[in-house]
Motif scaffolding. Structure first.
Motif, PDB file in Angstrom:
ATOM      1  N   THR A  29       0.835  -1.200   0.000  1.00 27.42           N
ATOM      2  CA  THR A  29       0.000   0.000   0.000  1.00 27.42           C
ATOM      3  C   THR A  29       0.870   1.252   0.000  1.00 27.42           C
ATOM      4  O   THR A  29       0.612   2.201  -0.743  1.00 27.42           O
ATOM      5  CB  THR A  29      -0.939  -0.002   1.220  1.00 27.42           C
ATOM      6  N   VAL A  30       1.904   1.260   0.810  1.00 28.46           N
ATOM      7  CA  VAL A  30       2.814   2.402   0.856  1.00 28.46           C
ATOM      8  C   VAL A  30       3.495   2.598  -0.496  1.00 28.46           C
ATOM      9  O   VAL A  30       3.603   3.725  -0.988  1.00 28.46           O
ATOM     10  CB  VAL A  30       3.850   2.229   1.992  1.00 28.46           C
ATOM     11  N   ALA A  31       3.934   1.528  -1.124  1.00 31.71           N
ATOM     12  CA  ALA A  31       4.570   1.631  -2.438  1.00 31.71           C
ATOM     13  C   ALA A  31       3.604   2.194  -3.474  1.00 31.71           C
ATOM     14  O   ALA A  31       3.978   3.053  -4.286  1.00 31.71           O
ATOM     15  CB  ALA A  31       5.093   0.275  -2.883  1.00 31.71           C
ATOM     16  N   ALA A  32       2.353   1.758  -3.453  1.00 31.91           N
ATOM     17  CA  ALA A  32       1.361   2.256  -4.410  1.00 31.91           C
ATOM     18  C   ALA A  32       1.050   3.729  -4.154  1.00 31.91           C
ATOM     19  O   ALA A  32       0.923   4.518  -5.105  1.00 31.91           O
ATOM     20  CB  ALA A  32       0.090   1.416  -4.329  1.00 31.91           C
ATOM     21  N   VAL A  33       0.944   4.124  -2.906  1.00 35.43           N
ATOM     22  CA  VAL A  33       0.669   5.528  -2.578  1.00 35.43           C
ATOM     23  C   VAL A  33       1.849   6.413  -2.980  1.00 35.43           C
ATOM     24  O   VAL A  33       1.657   7.504  -3.524  1.00 35.43           O
ATOM     25  CB  VAL A  33       0.335   5.677  -1.076  1.00 35.43           C
ATOM     26  N   LEU A  34       3.059   5.953  -2.726  1.00 31.40           N
ATOM     27  CA  LEU A  34       4.231   6.726  -3.134  1.00 31.40           C
ATOM     28  C   LEU A  34       4.321   6.849  -4.648  1.00 31.40           C
ATOM     29  O   LEU A  34       4.745   7.881  -5.168  1.00 31.40           O
ATOM     30  CB  LEU A  34       5.505   6.103  -2.567  1.00 31.40           C
ATOM     31  N   ALA A  35       3.921   5.824  -5.360  1.00 30.13           N
ATOM     32  CA  ALA A  35       3.911   5.896  -6.823  1.00 30.13           C
ATOM     33  C   ALA A  35       2.908   6.939  -7.292  1.00 30.13           C
ATOM     34  O   ALA A  35       3.210   7.753  -8.181  1.00 30.13           O
ATOM     35  CB  ALA A  35       3.573   4.527  -7.409  1.00 30.13           C
ATOM     36  N   ALA A  36       1.721   6.946  -6.703  1.00 29.23           N
ATOM     37  CA  ALA A  36       0.708   7.936  -7.069  1.00 29.23           C
ATOM     38  C   ALA A  36       1.182   9.343  -6.713  1.00 29.23           C
ATOM     39  O   ALA A  36       0.992  10.292  -7.481  1.00 29.23           O
ATOM     40  CB  ALA A  36      -0.601   7.621  -6.367  1.00 29.23           C
ATOM     41  N   ARG A  37       1.824   9.469  -5.582  1.00 27.14           N
ATOM     42  CA  ARG A  37       2.345  10.773  -5.161  1.00 27.14           C
ATOM     43  C   ARG A  37       3.421  11.279  -6.119  1.00 27.14           C
ATOM     44  O   ARG A  37       3.467  12.473  -6.452  1.00 27.14           O
ATOM     45  CB  ARG A  37       2.903  10.660  -3.752  1.00 27.14           C
ATOM     46  N   ALA A  38       4.285  10.385  -6.561  1.00 25.08           N
ATOM     47  CA  ALA A  38       5.337  10.778  -7.495  1.00 25.08           C
ATOM     48  C   ALA A  38       4.737  11.295  -8.800  1.00 25.08           C
ATOM     49  O   ALA A  38       5.225  12.275  -9.372  1.00 25.08           O
ATOM     50  CB  ALA A  38       6.270   9.601  -7.765  1.00 25.08           C
ATOM     51  N   ALA A  53      -1.150   3.585 -12.825  1.00 26.35           N
ATOM     52  CA  ALA A  53      -2.298   2.683 -12.975  1.00 26.35           C
ATOM     53  C   ALA A  53      -1.859   1.226 -12.849  1.00 26.35           C
ATOM     54  O   ALA A  53      -2.553   0.412 -12.219  1.00 26.35           O
ATOM     55  CB  ALA A  53      -2.979   2.921 -14.317  1.00 26.35           C
ATOM     56  N   LEU A  54      -0.701   0.890 -13.414  1.00 24.48           N
ATOM     57  CA  LEU A  54      -0.175  -0.463 -13.284  1.00 24.48           C
ATOM     58  C   LEU A  54       0.136  -0.784 -11.827  1.00 24.48           C
ATOM     59  O   LEU A  54      -0.166  -1.877 -11.339  1.00 24.48           O
ATOM     60  CB  LEU A  54       1.071  -0.629 -14.157  1.00 24.48           C
ATOM     61  N   CYS A  55       0.719   0.179 -11.113  1.00 21.51           N
ATOM     62  CA  CYS A  55       0.995  -0.014  -9.685  1.00 21.51           C
ATOM     63  C   CYS A  55      -0.290  -0.280  -8.918  1.00 21.51           C
ATOM     64  O   CYS A  55      -0.348  -1.178  -8.073  1.00 21.51           O
ATOM     65  CB  CYS A  55       1.685   1.214  -9.098  1.00 21.51           C
ATOM     66  N   LEU A  56      -1.329   0.476  -9.215  1.00 18.42           N
ATOM     67  CA  LEU A  56      -2.594   0.289  -8.505  1.00 18.42           C
ATOM     68  C   LEU A  56      -3.232  -1.053  -8.837  1.00 18.42           C
ATOM     69  O   LEU A  56      -3.793  -1.709  -7.957  1.00 18.42           O
ATOM     70  CB  LEU A  56      -3.541   1.437  -8.817  1.00 18.42           C
ATOM     71  N   LEU A  57      -3.129  -1.491 -10.084  1.00 15.41           N
ATOM     72  CA  LEU A  57      -3.658  -2.807 -10.449  1.00 15.41           C
ATOM     73  C   LEU A  57      -2.890  -3.928  -9.760  1.00 15.41           C
ATOM     74  O   LEU A  57      -3.483  -4.898  -9.279  1.00 15.41           O
ATOM     75  CB  LEU A  57      -3.626  -3.000 -11.963  1.00 15.41           C
ATOM     76  N   LEU A  58      -1.576  -3.801  -9.701  1.00 16.61           N
ATOM     77  CA  LEU A  58      -0.769  -4.800  -9.005  1.00 16.61           C
ATOM     78  C   LEU A  58      -1.086  -4.809  -7.516  1.00 16.61           C
ATOM     79  O   LEU A  58      -1.148  -5.870  -6.889  1.00 16.61           O
ATOM     80  CB  LEU A  58       0.719  -4.532  -9.232  1.00 16.61           C
ATOM     81  N   TRP A  59      -1.308  -3.643  -6.959  1.00 15.03           N
ATOM     82  CA  TRP A  59      -1.674  -3.544  -5.549  1.00 15.03           C
ATOM     83  C   TRP A  59      -3.007  -4.252  -5.298  1.00 15.03           C
ATOM     84  O   TRP A  59      -3.137  -5.003  -4.339  1.00 15.03           O
ATOM     85  CB  TRP A  59      -1.741  -2.079  -5.150  1.00 15.03           C
ATOM     86  N   LEU A  60      -3.985  -4.012  -6.168  1.00 16.05           N
ATOM     87  CA  LEU A  60      -5.273  -4.684  -6.026  1.00 16.05           C
ATOM     88  C   LEU A  60      -5.133  -6.205  -6.163  1.00 16.05           C
ATOM     89  O   LEU A  60      -5.783  -6.960  -5.438  1.00 16.05           O
ATOM     90  CB  LEU A  60      -6.277  -4.154  -7.047  1.00 16.05           C
ATOM     91  N   GLY A  61      -4.286  -6.650  -7.087  1.00 10.34           N
ATOM     92  CA  GLY A  61      -4.038  -8.083  -7.235  1.00 10.34           C
ATOM     93  C   GLY A  61      -3.438  -8.682  -5.984  1.00 10.34           C
ATOM     94  O   GLY A  61      -3.851  -9.761  -5.524  1.00 10.34           O
ATOM     95  N   PHE A  62      -2.473  -7.987  -5.398  1.00  5.16           N
ATOM     96  CA  PHE A  62      -1.870  -8.491  -4.170  1.00  5.16           C
ATOM     97  C   PHE A  62      -2.880  -8.494  -3.035  1.00  5.16           C
ATOM     98  O   PHE A  62      -2.919  -9.430  -2.230  1.00  5.16           O
ATOM     99  CB  PHE A  62      -0.635  -7.681  -3.769  1.00  5.16           C
ATOM    100  N   LEU A  63      -3.718  -7.454  -2.958  1.00  7.96           N
ATOM    101  CA  LEU A  63      -4.744  -7.418  -1.918  1.00  7.96           C
ATOM    102  C   LEU A  63      -5.675  -8.615  -2.017  1.00  7.96           C
ATOM    103  O   LEU A  63      -6.058  -9.199  -0.999  1.00  7.96           O
ATOM    104  CB  LEU A  63      -5.570  -6.135  -2.027  1.00  7.96           C
ATOM    105  N   ALA A  64      -6.032  -8.986  -3.232  1.00 11.82           N
ATOM    106  CA  ALA A  64      -6.922 -10.130  -3.427  1.00 11.82           C
ATOM    107  C   ALA A  64      -6.259 -11.420  -2.934  1.00 11.82           C
ATOM    108  O   ALA A  64      -6.884 -12.219  -2.219  1.00 11.82           O
ATOM    109  CB  ALA A  64      -7.314 -10.261  -4.897  1.00 11.82           C
ATOM    110  N   LEU A  96       5.266  -4.558  -8.415  1.00 10.04           N
ATOM    111  CA  LEU A  96       4.893  -3.309  -7.769  1.00 10.04           C
ATOM    112  C   LEU A  96       6.131  -2.552  -7.315  1.00 10.04           C
ATOM    113  O   LEU A  96       6.217  -1.331  -7.507  1.00 10.04           O
ATOM    114  CB  LEU A  96       3.976  -3.590  -6.587  1.00 10.04           C
ATOM    115  N   ALA A  97       7.096  -3.239  -6.752  1.00 11.25           N
ATOM    116  CA  ALA A  97       8.336  -2.600  -6.326  1.00 11.25           C
ATOM    117  C   ALA A  97       9.082  -2.001  -7.511  1.00 11.25           C
ATOM    118  O   ALA A  97       9.608  -0.888  -7.448  1.00 11.25           O
ATOM    119  CB  ALA A  97       9.209  -3.590  -5.576  1.00 11.25           C
ATOM    120  N   LEU A  98       9.124  -2.737  -8.621  1.00 12.89           N
ATOM    121  CA  LEU A  98       9.808  -2.221  -9.812  1.00 12.89           C
ATOM    122  C   LEU A  98       9.107  -1.001 -10.390  1.00 12.89           C
ATOM    123  O   LEU A  98       9.765  -0.022 -10.773  1.00 12.89           O
ATOM    124  CB  LEU A  98       9.926  -3.326 -10.870  1.00 12.89           C
ATOM    125  N   CYS A  99       7.796  -1.061 -10.471  1.00 10.98           N
ATOM    126  CA  CYS A  99       7.030   0.092 -10.990  1.00 10.98           C
ATOM    127  C   CYS A  99       7.201   1.316 -10.100  1.00 10.98           C
ATOM    128  O   CYS A  99       7.404   2.428 -10.581  1.00 10.98           O
ATOM    129  CB  CYS A  99       5.552  -0.246 -11.114  1.00 10.98           C
TER     130      CYS A  99
END
Length: 105
Positions: A29-38, A53-64, A96-99
């Motif tokens: 979640t922190v990685a996705a938020v930092l990506a959006a912030r950047a 958008a790719l980061c957020l999709l990967l985040w949602l996949g991991f959440l699932a 997600l880390a790479l993105c």
């Protein structure tokens, strides 16, 4: 449960595993938020928005995957994590880390 099979005393292992999944979910979640912030700080460019958008999709996949696993751990005898689930979690985390790293740099 059969008569020959003793009752399982899981101890705190399922709780520790659930907490580990929650910590990993928080990290994603922190990685996705930092990506959006950047993306928002630099101004929205097409590639930045696509990477975000790719980061957020990967985040949602991991959440699932994490949610499924945490729910499975509430059972008296939790089933094992499947290879497919483990690979999905690992790939989502790595991608997600790479993105996020690409967006921050």
């Amino acid at each position: 449960m059969t008569a020959a099979e003793p009752a399982r005393d899981p101890g705190l292992q399922p709780e520790r595993t659930r907490l580990a999944w929650r910590r990993t979910t928080l990290s994603c979640t922190v990685a996705a938020v930092l990506a959006a912030r950047a993306v928002l700080n630099r101004g929205p460019s097409p590639t930045g928005v696509l990477a975000c958008a790719l980061c957020l999709l990967l985040w949602l996949g991991f959440l699932a995957v994490a949610h499924r696993r945490m729910v499975a751990l509430t059972a008296a005898r939790p089933r094992r994590l499947t290879g497919r689930g483990a690979w999905a979690a690992a790939l989502c985390t790595l991608a997600l880390a790479l993105c996020a790293a690409a967006l921050v740099v």
